[in-house]
Enzyme design. Structure first.
Site, short mmCIF file in Angstrom:
data_model
loop_
_atom_site.label_atom_id
_atom_site.label_comp_id
_atom_site.label_asym_id
_atom_site.label_seq_id
_atom_site.Cartn_x
_atom_site.Cartn_y
_atom_site.Cartn_z
N ASP B 11 -7.08 -13.44 -4.20
CA ASP B 11 -5.68 -13.45 -4.60
C ASP B 11 -5.62 -13.72 -6.11
OD1 ASP B 11 -2.96 -13.52 -4.62
OD2 ASP B 11 -2.76 -15.36 -3.42
N GLU B 107 -3.81 -8.75 -4.05
CA GLU B 107 -4.32 -9.55 -2.96
C GLU B 107 -5.02 -8.65 -1.96
OE1 GLU B 107 -2.11 -12.51 0.15
OE2 GLU B 107 -0.90 -11.58 -1.40
#
Lengths: 366, 356
Positions: B11, B107
């Site tokens: 992320d 992500e």
């Protein structure tokens, strides 16, 4: 209601207005034609609530009245009767009796009060334009209108009227057609209207090609045009048409003039083997020649070549060949001008002798 | 369950805002809000960590962000740049596995069960990936490593920013037990409130509830909650090649009732969806929006164009019409989603469009 009239008179006028009859007929009365008989004349009207067409014709009226009858059937019956026959209409209780010679028909009716006839007064401002200028503008641009696009304002033709010019613009997002013509008018402010696609087609069909004046009544919501004995009233598209000036390229640095007929033949030949759906075609412009090639998912291929006068740097570009042919086929001069920048930028197509008609076509990425 | 898997969740840290700070050093250390103008009806796409300290977060109306932090610097999003960075990151992932499931531009889940790099150690791979991301993009990412998607995602969130957390299978129960339920993927603000009303604040609390109890409270989601409370999650990493549609959605902390604001959210989602399309050289024939009202009733509206969608502008042009076919103008909205389906390969020639 009791009237009689000549077959040719009613057939010609019904053919003029039948296009407005709603084909899907979700509301039954919209499949009907309104008949209003007054002293010496018969008014006929058809509408799909977006476009309304009215025709007024001479008739011998024994008993005035108003009613609606199925439009398609009425036209088919009148057309099928012998030439020069006289046709009689009598309202017989709930049905319309149509007779001519020994032929007789009884057709259903719906009351005239159910028919959504538009307000008869003229709304907005009036402007007179030569019929042929409007007719040319529609012919040159209407083919580029979008079809059922979610950007509803593209499903129509932009008509711009100022004191100097009559402009028509249409685009489906892939190509754009622009036409301008000089006029003289005295409007307080310019008019910008988007005429819905179907109305544009009907207008193009009905408008005379001579230089007689026709009057347009334009308001924010609707346009009315008197075309001989036919009155067309159409709703306008309530939306903002994109700024077409941003789309017409101004930075094309490669230009050439080509014999239109030869180019159309070459492209048409090659297009036979293009992908049926996307119709992609490659064009390679180089010194003295244009190479055209295409292929399809079945691994079929076509190549062709054309001598051209071109001396700028070579350029390879792909197009939907249909878009190019549509544009070339509307150009009236023998030679066309092509202006290009690079393989990813739009191409400008114009007639040889004027800047009044412009076609912009976006390429396909190769 | 089959043999233990190795899943990495990567992320990017405050992605859009960090890209802006990277490209404009004067923004470093500043509260940066990427999104509409402060006085506009746009929404926040992303906020830098400095801005988050003022309570600003994504999907918040810009006007509210401005009130929370008048000194914040508002910058318009540059999706082209974000997409190209996203592509760079993806190229790094691809050196480790082809089982990549992107969740958005910033992500992704990676299944490295069968990867042999770094001696087959998922932890070392995650560290290498984070290092390569910094080298290649100048941006930091956080990573979570575990044996399933739920744990990997919760883990990457654990040491943010610029951190890594590894949850070994034997640590899973303890890790989940101490997690606040708001950190659980799939627990939005409303579920959170509902759980708290039931006295569920942590994974440990959740774990004490029987499946029957959970079913009564949460219906369909109960099985998922029951499993994750035990650190179990069998959902596979679905590489986007296998997916038949591509979508993105946002839930709002405060329901939206302003149509221009909703359009702004949809436009941002479209950019993310188009990023996936372009990376895979696909076009889509059907566009669908999802609208969930404040009472959780949900509707979808679709538009199909055989010519295909492949640019954000194509999608954006459809939103006003699609949204007008919902009750968004009159009912508060808690979630908006955009998805495309009918995916077709763009191989061969592709028609370009005007920017209208």
């Amino acid at each position: 209601m009791k009237i009689s009239l000549q077959r040719e008179t009613i057939v010609a006028s019904l053919q003029n207005i039948i296009g407005a009859v709603e084909k899907r007929q979700t509301i039954p009365v919209l499949g009907n034609v309104l008949l209003v008989a007054k002293e010496g004349s018969l008014l006929m009207a058809a509408t799909d609530t977006e476009i309304e067409l009215q025709a007024s014709i001479e008739a011998s009226v024994d008993e005035p009245g108003e009613i609606t009858v199925p439009g398609r059937k009425l036209l088919d019956i009148c057309k099928a009767l012998p030439d020069e026959s006289v046709i009689r209409f009598d309202l017989d209780d709930q049905r319309m009796r149509i007779t001519s010679g020994r032929s007789r028909f009884l057709v259903t009716t719906l009351p005239a009060r159910d028919f959504p006839l538009s307000d008869s007064s003229n709304e907005g401002v009036a402007i007179e334009v030569p019929a042929n200028l409007l007719s040319d503008a529609i012919r040159r641009t209407s083919f580029s209108m979008a079809v059922q696009d979610v950007r509803f304002y593209l499903n129509g033709l932009l008509l711009e009227l100022s004191n100097q010019a009559l402009r028509a613009v249409a685009t489906d997002g892939h190509r754009l057609a622009f036409s301008t013509a000089e006029i003289e008018a005295s409007l307080d402010e310019p008019i910008r209207s988007i005429i819905p696609r179907k109305s544009v087609m009907e207008l193009g069909r009905l408008i005379p090609s001579g230089d007689e004046s026709i009057t347009l009544w334009v308001s924010a919501l609707r346009l009315r045009v008197q075309l001989g004995n036919v009155t067309m009233t159409t709703k306008l598209i309530d939306g903002r048409f994109p700024d077409y000036n941003r789309v017409i390229p101004v930075d094309c640095d490669k230009s050439l003039v080509i014999d239109k007929a030869l180019l159309v033949q070459t492209l048409s030949r090659a297009s036979i083997l293009s992908n049926e759906k996307y119709r992609g075609i490659r064009m390679k412009f180089e010194a003295g020649r244009l190479q055209v090639s295409t292929n399809n998912p079945d691994h079929e291929e076509a190549t062709d070549e054309l001598e051209i006068s071109y001396d700028a740097e070579p350029i390879e570009i792909g197009f939907n060949v249909g878009y190019l042919l549509d544009a070339f086929n509307r150009i009236e001069t023998e030679n066309v001008r092509l202006l290009l920048k690079d393989g990813n930028s739009s191409c400008l197509v114009m007639p040889l002798d004027s800047d009044d008609v412009k076609y912009v076509v976006m390429p396909m990425r190769l | 369950m089959s043999t233990s898997r190795k899943i990495i969740h990567i992320d990017m840290d405050a992605f859009y805002a960090s890209v802006e700070q990277r490209d404009n050093p004067s923004l470093k250390g500043q509260p940066v809000v990427v999104g509409g103008k402060p006085d506009s009806r746009g929404v926040v796409c992303a906020a830098s960590y400095e801005a988050r300290r003022f309570g600003i977060h994504s999907a918040m109306p810009c006007s509210r962000a401005w009130r929370l932090c008048p000194q914040a610097v508002f910058v318009p999003p540059r999706f082209e740049v974000y997409r190209s960075v996203s592509q760079q990151i993806r190229e790094i992932f691809q050196r480790y596995t082809d089982r990549i499931e992107p969740l958005s531009l910033d992500e992704a889940y990676l299944d490295v069960t069968y990867s042999e790099q770094a001696g087959g150690s998922a932890t070392l791979m995650a560290q290498e990936i984070r290092r390569e991301i910094v080298q290649r993009t100048g941006l930091t990412a956080s990573a979570g490593v575990s044996n399933n998607k739920f744990l990997a995602k919760a883990a990457s969130d654990f040491n943010k920013p610029d951190g890594i957390t590894v949850v070994l299978p034997e640590q899973a129960e303890d890790f989940v037990a101490q997690l606040e339920i708001r950190r659980f993927q799939g627990v939005g603000p409303v579920t959170q409130k509902k759980m708290q009303a039931e006295g569920i604040f942590t994974g440990a609390d959740l774990r004490q509830r029987s499946l029957a109890e959970l079913r009564q409270l949460f219906g369909k989601s109960a099985d998922y909650f029951y499993n994750i409370a035990r650190g179990r999650d069998d959902r596979p990493v679905e590489s986007d090649r296998e997916r038949k549609s591509i979508g993105a959605e946002t839930t709002f902390e405060t329901d939206l009732s302003d149509v221009p604001q909703m359009l702004s959210v949809l436009n941002n989602l479209a950019e993310s969806v188009v990023g996936h399309l372009q990376r895979r050289e696909l076009c889509a024939t059907t566009l669908t929006i999802k609208v969930k009202y404040s009472d959780f009733q949900q509707v979808t509206r679709s538009y199909t164009d055989a010519r295909g969608f492949d640019a954000a502008a194509d999608l954006i042009a459809c939103f006003p019409w699609l949204l007008s076919r919902t009750e968004a103008a009159t009912r508060p909205v808690r979630l908006l989603g955009v998805s495309v389906s009918g995916l077709k390969s763009l191989d061969g020639m592709r028609q370009l469009r005007f920017e209208l």
